[in-house]
Design an enzyme around this catalytic site. Sequence first.
Site, mmCIF file in Angstrom:
data_model
loop_
_atom_site.group_PDB
_atom_site.id
_atom_site.type_symbol
_atom_site.label_atom_id
_atom_site.label_comp_id
_atom_site.label_asym_id
_atom_site.label_seq_id
_atom_site.Cartn_x
_atom_site.Cartn_y
_atom_site.Cartn_z
ATOM 1 N N ALA A 1 -30.569 22.252 -137.763
ATOM 2 C CA ALA A 1 -30.708 22.849 -139.096
ATOM 3 C C ALA A 1 -31.270 21.906 -140.235
ATOM 4 C CB ALA A 1 -29.566 23.732 -139.491
ATOM 5 N N GLU B 1 -26.287 11.390 -142.220
ATOM 6 C CA GLU B 1 -25.790 11.872 -141.209
ATOM 7 C C GLU B 1 -24.545 11.071 -140.789
ATOM 8 O OE1 GLU B 1 -25.718 14.067 -138.625
ATOM 9 O OE2 GLU B 1 -24.152 12.861 -137.764
ATOM 10 N N GLY C 1 -28.412 23.848 -124.752
ATOM 11 C CA GLY C 1 -29.533 23.861 -123.783
ATOM 12 C C GLY C 1 -30.862 24.120 -124.469
ATOM 13 N N ALA D 1 -21.186 12.382 -146.180
ATOM 14 C CA ALA D 1 -21.121 13.406 -147.267
ATOM 15 C C ALA D 1 -19.566 13.518 -147.522
ATOM 16 C CB ALA D 1 -22.118 14.276 -147.388
ATOM 17 N N ARG E 1 -19.957 36.688 -124.417
ATOM 18 C CA ARG E 1 -19.223 35.643 -124.183
ATOM 19 C C ARG E 1 -17.638 35.614 -124.671
ATOM 20 N NH1 ARG E 1 -23.019 31.127 -127.157
ATOM 21 N NH2 ARG E 1 -24.800 31.245 -125.378
ATOM 22 N N HIS F 1 -18.482 27.848 -130.874
ATOM 23 C CA HIS F 1 -19.427 28.163 -132.099
ATOM 24 C C HIS F 1 -18.369 28.936 -133.082
ATOM 25 C CE1 HIS F 1 -23.172 29.094 -134.169
ATOM 26 N NE2 HIS F 1 -22.609 29.961 -134.602
ATOM 27 N N GLU G 1 -24.984 26.253 -138.371
ATOM 28 C CA GLU G 1 -23.770 26.814 -137.984
ATOM 29 C C GLU G 1 -22.777 26.778 -139.465
ATOM 30 O OE1 GLU G 1 -22.310 25.085 -134.466
ATOM 31 O OE2 GLU G 1 -20.497 26.200 -134.651
ATOM 32 N N ALA H 1 -28.325 30.972 -131.944
ATOM 33 C CA ALA H 1 -28.058 29.752 -132.839
ATOM 34 C C ALA H 1 -29.344 29.015 -133.119
ATOM 35 C CB ALA H 1 -27.182 28.685 -132.369
#
Length: 604
Positions: A165, A184, A197, A307, A433, A543, A572, A587
């Site tokens: 994202a 990051e 995947g 951050a 799932r 998730h 997410e 996702a």
Amino acid sequence: MKTKNKILSVILATFMMFNLVACGQNGTSETAGSKSDAVETAGLKNGTYTASQQGHNGPVNLEVSVNEGKISNITVISHSETPGLGDSAMEKLSALMLENNSVNADVIAGATFSSNAIINGVKEALTKAGASEEFLNSGEKISAVTKLDKSEYSYDVIVIGAGGAGLSAAVEAAQNGASVVVLEKTSQTGGNTLVSGGGINIPGSDVQIANGIEDSVEKFIEDTLKGGDNINDKELVGVVANNALDAYNWLVNDIHVEFMQDRIQQFGGHSVPRAVIPVGNKGTEMIKKLETKSKELGVDLYTNTTATQLIVDENSAVVGVYAENDGNKIKFNSNKGVIIATGGFGANIEMRVKYNPAYNEDYKTTCVPASTGDGIIMAEDIGAQLVDMEYIQVYPTCNTQTGIISYVANSRFDGAILINGDGKRFIDEMGRRDIISNAITSQEEKFAYLVWGQEIETVGNMTKVHEKEYKEFVNSDLLHKAETLEELAEFFNIDKDSFVNSINEYNNDIADGSDDALKRGGTLRTISQGPFYIQKVAPSTHHTMGGIKINVQGQVISTEGNIIPNLYAAGEVTGGIHGTNRLGGNAITDIVVMGRIAAQNLTK
Ligand code: ADP
């Protein structure tokens, strides 16, 4: 930007062996112990030397070559370090040691064991090459970590998090002419996207069309809402579905992401095969290409920069971010705004339990350790609304020892079935799932066995495509290949008669094209031709559906229902799109579409 050491661009993991050779030097072919025409500088004799050190998951075996008294090549021959984390750290450190002709290197935080394995391995090899104690342990410490040298920076757009994202948002913002920084917290890009995947659901993709699959945006919306028990934010689902094809074309044409043209996957809960798969069947392809594009566009990417706090002005508008780098507090000012893209909280047990006590420490996780919900906490601190926090997804087929998701087990989508410890089938393997995961944890053993044969293996070649993982499972006695079904049962001490009967019954049942017993969806394939495979699997948290509430522009909404000025979120870290349960492949569609939309609106 000046740093103590040249910042190494992230060399993305190959997940297999890697080999780094110093520029302008030839790796020597002589082996340790052989007679060499030694040119001795720094006490090093020409030759190639092997070493083995313990990493996080097992031994790391490597080879180091010396030429003209300098390290000329470092090759990791075999390892089982965590894909996208340990192996990437080893690559970075190898490149650093090679470039500086030094082994006096700092470990990379978050990958200490893998770092130590490569550093100590190279030291071990160089000891064989005759390196002096001084060469091995003295001189200035070299570091693969970005060290910022100013206490304040200003950009138009600050993106927090360099996963799918964040990088999509950064590229889009830069394409729109903004100056962009990506912060990051780990030493590498990619987050959970990297270790996924990479499958992305696109209704109407060229691959669907080439395969004669009829699909529509409406069908995609319907499946997604059904999968999320209809509590999804319907407007957001509409935005994701309607912009999926455009996002795919952007990935292909602007970012040059390559997708397999002969493969389209139908993940559980989808009514048609809808997921296009990047080459390598890993998120690596997308992350690598997005990062390359962001660099081309002049985006500054600071790794090891966490951050910690959003900065707001007197009108409650977001004007920047405080971050921590190498122990220092750095202020980043944003002229236009901030996009939070820090991913979920699947690896934060305390936070999981706070919102859903069921997902305690008994559950391992497929998530990278950085998935600790930082963005959610920072946004909540300035009044953002959180939604659907209790919905945490578990992925049904993971490594029972490490928790890591198994891609070999994607043979399930090609037809593999689940069997319990009594040798019986117990659930529709193509279902949701959460339902499959609950069914597995309800079995006495709390794990299950995935079983398939040659008819299924030839469809996706999962043991070949994911050969390294396959070998790891085999070496850990979690996967077994045999010529007969009886041998499979024997390997895991399952009742042979019951096991073989269940499979024969399944084969007979589906002969007419439907699974009367458990109503399995998707393409049905028999398990009658060897070699056969059996793999032990269990669910891990995967998730987190809940997160920051956003509107269709990607703007963050406050607890009072107002827009928080200049604050956007994507991926997410947000909640609402997936409802109670995210479908496979959704996702990646979400992160690319919403990352771009947030950036487009912010830079308008
Ligand atoms: P998404 O799929 O939404 O893009 P990912 O898990 O792929 O999410 O990526 C999230 C990224 O955000 C990871 O690379 C993670 O290390 C990073 N991250 C998490 N918390 C912070 C933080 N506080 N500061 C900077 N980066 C962060």
